[in-house]
Motif scaffolding. Structure first.
Motif, short mmCIF file in Angstrom:
data_model
loop_
_atom_site.label_atom_id
_atom_site.label_comp_id
_atom_site.label_asym_id
_atom_site.label_seq_id
_atom_site.Cartn_x
_atom_site.Cartn_y
_atom_site.Cartn_z
N GLU A 134 -40.47 -20.59 -29.68
CA GLU A 134 -39.26 -20.10 -30.36
C GLU A 134 -39.46 -18.74 -31.00
N ARG B 107 -41.91 -13.40 -28.44
CA ARG B 107 -40.99 -12.79 -27.48
C ARG B 107 -41.69 -11.95 -26.42
N GLU B 108 -42.83 -11.34 -26.77
CA GLU B 108 -43.46 -10.38 -25.85
C GLU B 108 -44.44 -11.01 -24.87
N THR C 290 -46.04 -14.26 -22.57
CA THR C 290 -45.64 -15.52 -21.92
C THR C 290 -46.25 -16.67 -22.71
N GLU D 125 -38.95 -16.96 -24.05
CA GLU D 125 -38.34 -15.96 -23.17
C GLU D 125 -39.05 -15.97 -21.81
N ARG D 126 -40.39 -16.02 -21.86
CA ARG D 126 -41.20 -16.14 -20.64
C ARG D 126 -42.04 -17.38 -20.81
N ARG D 127 -41.92 -18.33 -19.87
CA ARG D 127 -42.65 -19.58 -20.05
C ARG D 127 -43.46 -19.92 -18.80
#
Ligand code: KIV
Ligand code: ZN
Length: 513
Positions: free
Chosen positions: A64, A67-68, A70, A93-95
């Motif tokens: 959560e 953001r930058e 993975t 955002e990247r998972r």
């Protein structure tokens, strides 16, 4: 030679956390993840979602907030594990989902009790389940370092066909030698059909002290992702140390055809943070992040460095984040200065209550110690991170130590709302304090480690104490910091007892399916 990116996959929060006693709370993991993001790590393996509810929550919080980078969760090759991993990383955002199954004869026969064909079929199914949640799926052949090469080629070919995008080759037990491991990587990349469509990754353990050497040999053979941890933390002898991999690739750019995105000036702060949170000290002669890594003791070396730095230095200390202890706050600093300095060092306290409590402790500390450094702030917020259920709290202590007399301690503990007092004698003041605490707690825990470190320089520095206790098949580390090292010791002992009391129920990822 065209330069390619080397993906830095940090597994401090997963494999690193598998070091005995290194388990971290959700808040601690989030702080480490924020520092990793600041350092521009490409992939953060945030944990093993199926291990426990606590692990799941920590991965979710990281997904959560980060953001930058993975955000990745490990999962065994089972539908249930993969579902937990998929849910945990969903907000990111990247998972990425990282699924694995063992491929060496000894693991397949003795641990999994599965035939090789069943292992391939399970790997293929697992990758299919993972693809329901994300296109970024990593597959690892556990104990690849002791697996048959022809069989590995078949497993990896099937994994690529099933949709894996990163193929990881772990030397799970740290058995390989650099030349051998490099030949394995080269052979896999040449022989596996579809090899050019995936990123080849390595994950090396340090049982023979070769984790970094093996990882770098693999990079020269074509690997484009290295899995590593801050300070080389990890299961048993640990994993390849991130700082050593990154700085070797950068310092020997004449040899390595790759670059990383890492902001190397964040390496020392990351090392300190992880050491402080896990209680694993960094040995003084540790490459890059050890206190002596840039200290020149011999007169000849000092003379050489003064005349021309590069006579004895291949890297600059400031490039990896070493700097003078800088005074950052004092007793007149206000709440806003305190909050913004915490934010600058990557600490975001989740509620106003937590901020107020930390600020009150800061004021107490500033009364005793006039100059407050970043390291003091880190210790202060670590002290805030008490386990969810705090059974014991130190309300009062008096410890006497006099030449020729037996040291004595009197403690008053808050025990679930009640006050309990105890006294004891000991061979030294710390021993007396621990014995007095044990009179109340009666934990019977075995003391495995007691260590004290000065957080900054000067005799008014806070002492930071780590206490490692073992009881009922669990090992935990407790931390405490204070300008009075006996108080710091008592806090660390109680912190460890509180962790022993907190429910765990963790499953080790390398258990059976
Ligand atoms: O060491 C290992 O094999 C692992 C895998 C789960 C990648 O940690
Ligand atoms: Zn591992």
């Amino acid at each position: 030679m065209a330069e390619q990116s080397l993906i830095i996959f940090d597994t401090t929060l997963r494999d690193g956390e598998q070091s005995p006693g290194a388990s971290m709370t959700r808040e601690e993991k989030l702080r480490v993840a924020r520092q990793l993001e600041k350092m521009r790590v490409d992939v953060i393996e945030a944990g093993f979602a199926a291990a426990s509810a606590g692990d799941f929550e920590a991965i979710r919080a990281i997904a959560e907030n980060i953001r930058e980078s993975t955000v990745c969760s490990l999962a065994r090759a089972s539908e249930q594990d993969i579902e937990r991993a998929g849910e945990a990383v969903r907000p990111a955002e990247r998972r990425r989902i990282h699924t694995f199954i063992a491929t060496s004869p000894i693991h397949m026969e003795k641990k999994l009790r599965m035939a090789p064909e069943e292992v391939i079929a399970q790997a293929v199914k697992a990758i299919g389940w993972a693809r329901r949640y994300t296109d970024d799926v990593e597959f690892s052949a556990e104990d690849a370092g002791r697996s048959d090469l022809d069989f590995l080629c078949r497993v990896f070919e099937a994994a690529i066909k099933a949709g894996a995008t990163t193929i990881n080759v772990p030397d799970t037990v740290g058995y390989n030698l650099p030349d051998q491991f490099s030949r394995t990587l080269r052979a896999l990349i040449e022989r596996v059909s579809g090899a050019e469509r995936v990123v080849w990754s390595v994950h090396c353990h340090n049982d023979l002290g070769l984790a970094v050497a093996n990882s770098l040999a693999a990079v020269l053979a074509g690997a484009r992702q290295v899995e590593c941890t801050i300070n080389g933390l990890g299961e048993r002898a640990g994993n390849a140390a991130l700082e050593e991999v990154v700085m070797t690739v950068r310092t020997r750019a004449d040899i390595f055809p790759v670059t990383t995105w890492i902001d190397t000036t964040q390496i020392v702060p990351a090392s300190r943070l992880v050491s402080q949170i896990t209680g694993y000290p960094v040995q003084p002669n540790k490459a890059i992040v050890g206190a002596n890594a840039f200290a020149h003791e011999s007169g000849i070396h000092q003379d050489g460095v003064l005349k021309h730095r590069e006579t004895y230095e291949i890297m600059r200390a400031e490039d990896v984040g070493w700097k003078e202890n800088k005074l950052v706050l004092g007793k007149h600093s206000g709440r806003n200065a305190f909050r913004s300095r915490l934010a600058e060092i990557g600490v975001v306290l989740e509620s106003e209550d937590a901020l107020n409590a930390a600020f009150a402790r800061f004021k107490e500390l500033a009364d005793k110690k006039h100059e407050i450094f970043d390291e003091d702030l880190q210790a202060l917020v670590s002290n805030e991170a008490v386990p969810a259920r705090e059974t014991y709290r130190l309300n009062y202590s008096r410890v006497t130590s006099e030449t020729g007399e037996t040291p004595r301690a009197r403690v008053i503990l808050g025990v679930e709302g009640e006050e309990k007092t105890a006294e004891a004698e000991g061979s030294g003041p710390v021993d007396a304090a621990f014995k007095a605490i044990e009179r109340v707690a009666q934990s019977g825990a075995k003391l495995l480690l007691y260590s004290v470190n000065a957080i900054t320089t000067g005799t008014d520095a806070q002492g930071e104490v780590t206490v490692r206790l073992a009881a009922e098949n669990r090992i935990v580390n407790g931390q405490g910091a204070d300008t009075d090292i006996v108080v710091a010791s008592a806090k660390a002992y109680l912190n460890a007892l509180n962790k022993l009391r907190a429910p765990d129920g963790k499953v080790n990822p390398q258990g059976v399916l």
